[in-house]
Write a protein that holds these residues in place. Structure first.
Motif, short mmCIF file in Angstrom:
data_model
loop_
_atom_site.label_atom_id
_atom_site.label_comp_id
_atom_site.label_asym_id
_atom_site.label_seq_id
_atom_site.Cartn_x
_atom_site.Cartn_y
_atom_site.Cartn_z
N HIS A 6 40.84 28.06 -29.83
CA HIS A 6 41.08 29.46 -29.51
C HIS A 6 42.25 29.64 -28.55
CE1 HIS A 6 38.47 28.06 -26.29
NE2 HIS A 6 38.95 29.03 -25.55
N LYS A 7 42.83 28.52 -28.09
CA LYS A 7 44.00 28.56 -27.20
C LYS A 7 45.04 27.57 -27.72
CE LYS A 7 41.54 29.62 -22.91
NZ LYS A 7 41.27 29.13 -21.54
N PRO A 8 45.74 27.91 -28.80
CA PRO A 8 46.68 26.95 -29.39
C PRO A 8 47.82 26.56 -28.45
CG PRO A 8 46.81 29.09 -30.49
CD PRO A 8 45.68 29.16 -29.52
N GLU A 9 48.11 27.40 -27.44
CA GLU A 9 49.18 27.08 -26.51
C GLU A 9 48.76 26.01 -25.49
OE1 GLU A 9 46.68 30.17 -24.56
OE2 GLU A 9 47.43 29.88 -26.58
N THR A 10 47.47 25.75 -25.39
CA THR A 10 46.96 24.75 -24.44
C THR A 10 47.12 23.37 -25.04
OG1 THR A 10 45.35 26.36 -23.65
CG2 THR A 10 44.95 24.06 -23.10
N PRO A 11 47.65 22.43 -24.28
CA PRO A 11 47.83 21.08 -24.81
C PRO A 11 46.49 20.39 -25.07
CG PRO A 11 48.30 21.12 -22.46
CD PRO A 11 48.07 22.55 -22.88
N ALA A 12 46.50 19.49 -26.03
CA ALA A 12 45.30 18.70 -26.33
C ALA A 12 45.00 17.80 -25.14
CB ALA A 12 45.50 17.87 -27.58
N VAL A 13 43.72 17.55 -24.90
CA VAL A 13 43.29 16.69 -23.81
C VAL A 13 42.88 15.35 -24.42
CG1 VAL A 13 41.60 16.40 -21.96
CG2 VAL A 13 42.48 18.68 -22.49
N PRO A 14 43.60 14.27 -24.09
CA PRO A 14 43.27 12.97 -24.69
C PRO A 14 42.00 12.38 -24.08
CG PRO A 14 45.06 12.71 -23.12
CD PRO A 14 44.74 14.18 -23.18
N VAL A 15 41.01 12.08 -24.93
CA VAL A 15 39.76 11.48 -24.47
C VAL A 15 39.39 10.37 -25.45
CG1 VAL A 15 37.33 11.85 -23.94
CG2 VAL A 15 38.97 13.68 -23.50
N GLN A 16 39.25 9.15 -24.93
CA GLN A 16 38.79 8.04 -25.76
C GLN A 16 37.29 8.18 -25.95
OE1 GLN A 16 39.92 5.55 -27.43
NE2 GLN A 16 42.05 5.55 -26.84
N CYS A 17 36.81 8.10 -27.18
CA CYS A 17 35.38 8.23 -27.40
C CYS A 17 34.73 6.93 -27.87
CB CYS A 17 35.07 9.35 -28.37
SG CYS A 17 35.73 9.09 -30.02
N LYS A 18 35.54 5.97 -28.29
CA LYS A 18 34.98 4.73 -28.79
C LYS A 18 34.20 4.01 -27.70
CE LYS A 18 36.06 0.58 -31.33
NZ LYS A 18 37.06 -0.18 -32.03
N GLY A 19 32.96 3.66 -28.02
CA GLY A 19 32.13 2.93 -27.08
C GLY A 19 31.38 3.80 -26.08
N LEU A 20 31.57 5.12 -26.15
CA LEU A 20 30.88 6.01 -25.22
C LEU A 20 29.66 6.63 -25.88
CD1 LEU A 20 33.82 8.08 -23.62
CD2 LEU A 20 32.66 6.07 -22.69
N SER A 21 28.62 6.82 -25.09
CA SER A 21 27.48 7.58 -25.58
C SER A 21 27.88 9.04 -25.66
CB SER A 21 26.28 7.42 -24.63
OG SER A 21 26.54 8.08 -23.41
N ALA A 22 27.05 9.85 -26.28
CA ALA A 22 27.35 11.28 -26.40
C ALA A 22 27.48 11.91 -25.01
CB ALA A 22 26.26 11.98 -27.21
N ILE A 23 26.59 11.56 -24.10
CA ILE A 23 26.65 12.14 -22.76
C ILE A 23 27.89 11.67 -22.03
CG2 ILE A 23 25.54 12.12 -20.49
CD1 ILE A 23 22.88 12.36 -21.92
N SER A 24 28.21 10.39 -22.13
CA SER A 24 29.41 9.88 -21.46
C SER A 24 30.67 10.53 -22.01
CB SER A 24 29.51 8.36 -21.61
OG SER A 24 28.47 7.74 -20.90
N PHE A 25 30.68 10.82 -23.33
CA PHE A 25 31.83 11.49 -23.92
C PHE A 25 31.98 12.90 -23.36
CE2 PHE A 25 33.65 14.29 -27.20
CZ PHE A 25 34.92 13.75 -27.25
N VAL A 26 30.88 13.65 -23.28
CA VAL A 26 30.95 15.01 -22.73
C VAL A 26 31.44 14.96 -21.29
CG1 VAL A 26 29.59 17.04 -22.09
CG2 VAL A 26 29.26 15.97 -24.32
N ARG A 27 30.94 14.00 -20.53
CA ARG A 27 31.38 13.87 -19.13
C ARG A 27 32.87 13.53 -19.06
NH1 ARG A 27 27.58 10.01 -16.13
NH2 ARG A 27 28.79 10.73 -14.36
#
Length: 149
Positions: A6-27
């Motif tokens: 909903h905010k195309p002008e906002t840059p993407a936020v890089p987040v590695q998800c490999k090896g993270l639990s769902a909660i760790s990913f959200v954090r």
């Protein structure tokens, strides 16, 4: 990358998800947003709701009192799950194989303990067939089992 559609002008936020639990990913997403974005209140509110859903789901299924553990302990269990070379149990799913540590499933289930400790085919081969369940569902179950999240 985590991005705000909903905010195309906002840059993407890089987040590695490999090896993270769902909660760790959200954090991790929340931490990256705090670091990289100036205005993210709407997204923060969403992430708080996601964490509340995780907490509610966990509290309904928990069999004992809740205790806090250091984040590093949860990360060690996540790494243990990710260490595929040390897995000694194969689970045959509807769409492929998933592996795990037999002792983790035995600790969680008397039925699995009996299966894997018996002369039945599961015990001999250290292999369990759950052909009516997807590999993703079994992987999610294992993530929850290993990390309680």
């Amino acid at each position: 990358n985590f991005c705000l559609p909903h905010k195309p002008e906002t840059p993407a936020v890089p987040v590695q998800c490999k090896g993270l639990s769902a909660i760790s990913f959200v954090r991790a997403v929340a931490q990256k947003m705090r670091t990289n974005l100036k205005d993210w209140k709407r997204e923060e509110a969403f992430l708080v709701k996601v964490m509340a859903r995780f907490a509610a789901a966990f509290s309904l299924s928990a069999a004992g009192p809740r205790v806090s553990i250091h984040e590093g302990i949860a990360e060690l269990w996540e790494k243990s799950l990710a260490a595929k070379d040390s897995h000694d149990l194969t689970i045959v799913t509807a769409d492929g194989l998933v592996t795990a540590h037999a002792h983790m499933l035995k600790a969680a289930s008397a039925v699995v303990t009996a299966m894997l400790g018996s002369p039945m085919k599961e015990g001999k081969a250290q292999r369990i067939e759950i052909k009516d369940t997807s590999g993703k569902a079994v992987s999610l179950f294992l993530e929850i089992l290993y990390t309680c999240s």
